[in-house]
Design an enzyme around this catalytic site. Sequence first.
Site, PDB file in Angstrom:
ATOM      1  N   ILE A  84      53.685  31.887  33.265  1.00  0.00           N
ATOM      2  CA  ILE A  84      53.069  32.551  32.186  1.00  0.00           C
ATOM      3  C   ILE A  84      51.593  32.390  31.862  1.00  0.00           C
ATOM      4  CG2 ILE A  84      55.378  33.040  30.980  1.00  0.00           C
ATOM      5  CD1 ILE A  84      54.789  30.582  29.337  1.00  0.00           C
ATOM      6  N   ASP A 101      45.322  35.389  39.003  1.00  0.00           N
ATOM      7  CA  ASP A 101      45.746  35.794  37.628  1.00  0.00           C
ATOM      8  C   ASP A 101      44.594  35.895  36.581  1.00  0.00           C
ATOM      9  OD1 ASP A 101      48.236  36.530  38.055  1.00  0.00           O
ATOM     10  OD2 ASP A 101      49.402  34.690  37.555  1.00  0.00           O
ATOM     11  N   GLY A 119      49.270  29.884  32.144  1.00  0.00           N
ATOM     12  CA  GLY A 119      48.717  28.744  31.994  1.00  0.00           C
ATOM     13  C   GLY A 119      47.010  28.630  32.417  1.00  0.00           C
ATOM     14  N   SER A 134      45.340  30.049  34.188  1.00  0.00           N
ATOM     15  CA  SER A 134      44.212  31.253  34.453  1.00  0.00           C
ATOM     16  C   SER A 134      44.246  31.993  33.230  1.00  0.00           C
ATOM     17  CB  SER A 134      45.316  32.263  35.301  1.00  0.00           C
ATOM     18  OG  SER A 134      45.402  31.639  36.370  1.00  0.00           O
ATOM     19  N   ALA A 135      45.004  31.865  32.181  1.00  0.00           N
ATOM     20  CA  ALA A 135      44.891  32.552  30.729  1.00  0.00           C
ATOM     21  C   ALA A 135      43.960  31.772  30.061  1.00  0.00           C
ATOM     22  CB  ALA A 135      46.290  32.322  30.086  1.00  0.00           C
ATOM     23  N   LYS A 195      51.107  35.106  29.512  1.00  0.00           N
ATOM     24  CA  LYS A 195      51.137  36.334  30.248  1.00  0.00           C
ATOM     25  C   LYS A 195      52.544  36.525  30.868  1.00  0.00           C
ATOM     26  CE  LYS A 195      51.464  35.753  34.398  1.00  0.00           C
ATOM     27  NZ  LYS A 195      51.540  35.289  35.786  1.00  0.00           N
TER      28      LYS A 195
HETATM   29  O1  C5P Z   1      44.987  32.407  42.956  1.00  0.00           O
HETATM   30  P1  C5P Z   1      45.805  31.141  42.634  1.00  0.00           P
HETATM   31  O2  C5P Z   1      45.400  29.691  42.661  1.00  0.00           O
HETATM   32  O3  C5P Z   1      46.711  31.608  41.142  1.00  0.00           O
HETATM   33  O4  C5P Z   1      47.180  31.438  43.522  1.00  0.00           O
HETATM   34  C1  C5P Z   1      48.068  30.122  43.973  1.00  0.00           C
HETATM   35  C2  C5P Z   1      48.647  30.581  45.364  1.00  0.00           C
HETATM   36  O5  C5P Z   1      49.579  31.696  45.058  1.00  0.00           O
HETATM   37  C3  C5P Z   1      47.769  30.630  46.287  1.00  0.00           C
HETATM   38  O6  C5P Z   1      47.364  29.760  46.926  1.00  0.00           O
HETATM   39  C4  C5P Z   1      48.616  31.626  47.299  1.00  0.00           C
HETATM   40  O7  C5P Z   1      49.370  30.556  48.105  1.00  0.00           O
HETATM   41  C5  C5P Z   1      49.505  32.339  46.312  1.00  0.00           C
HETATM   42  N1  C5P Z   1      49.269  33.606  46.022  1.00  0.00           N
HETATM   43  C6  C5P Z   1      49.416  34.603  46.909  1.00  0.00           C
HETATM   44  N2  C5P Z   1      49.160  35.764  46.515  1.00  0.00           N
HETATM   45  C7  C5P Z   1      48.540  36.336  45.487  1.00  0.00           C
HETATM   46  C8  C5P Z   1      48.305  35.267  44.407  1.00  0.00           C
HETATM   47  C9  C5P Z   1      48.801  34.124  44.827  1.00  0.00           C
HETATM   48  O8  C5P Z   1      49.884  34.387  47.915  1.00  0.00           O
HETATM   49  N3  C5P Z   1      48.439  37.425  44.912  1.00  0.00           N
END
Ligand code: C5P
Length: 282
Positions: free
Chosen positions: A95, A129, A97, A99-100, A11
């Site tokens: 990119i 993501d 990881g 999530s993809a 990504k």
């Molecule tokens: O959802 P994910 O685990 O990928 O997000 C990792 C961290 O990135 C979250 O815990 C948060 O601290 C931050 N984040 C955020 N706002 C977003 C996406 C991620 O603050 N829209």
Amino acid sequence: MATNETFAPAKINLTLHVTGRRADGYHLLDSLVVFADLGDRLWLDPGAQMSLQVTGPFADGVPSDNRNLVWRAAEAAGWCGTIRLQKNLPHGAGIGGGSADAAALLRALHGNDAARGIGVQAALALGADVPVCLHMGPQRMRGIGEDLTRLGQSVPRLFAVLVNPGVHVPTPQVFAALTCRDNPEMAPMPERPDRQSFLSWLALQRNDLQAAAIARAPVIKEVLAALTATRGCALARMSGSGATCFGLYATRDQAARAARDIAASNAGWWVRSVITCGRDIS
Ligand code: C5P
């Protein structure tokens, strides 16, 4: 026994504007996302027991149990069996990881309309993501990652170089280091732009996480300088929360040459020339 093979493309956040913050701490984003013709691969074999085998050049440090997002995605979808995951991309690298990979598994189970199959909120609960990675085309991503607009044919195919210097910058730390969280959203994108007008528009947009990531990992600035110095580089920017950066080029040859030159003078860096999804233009 049917083995289902699926692809988890890298990504790329061509833009990533941070436009606000919710009460729960998550940030509101406005991001233009595309995918590369390079990625991880998964093979799925349904069975009575869950197991995960991680292979490939970036297998090191990737959990092979329920800490892995792929495992959790399978559980969320009610699927059980053997997963083989080939990690071809650096992870924790901005990119896609895990999530993809999770999105690829959900796409394999639910087909192209995986967002409807699993539900956007369930996908979002796996990671912010994951929803955008369910569909492999160009998208505008807003909210915290759940508000998605498919851009179909309006984004031209791009020739890019991806560079990762091998440092890991944890996403929460980059968001926490932001000094400004109320930035303007993307300017309106021109309609069906050719590559040149698209790149001119793109140059005026931003990745609002870039400065915070550079403060934690100054090598990102060197990566951007190395990309900018290559012949034909129209734009160099970081993807996601880093540390991977991309450079964009008018031709495939320019991108290939830039990748060769950067790799030749930076032995420890991961460097790949890629083509992004988008409208075919000569
Ligand atoms: O959802 P994910 O685990 O990928 O997000 C990792 C961290 O990135 C979250 O815990 C948060 O601290 C931050 N984040 C955020 N706002 C977003 C996406 C991620 O603050 N829209």
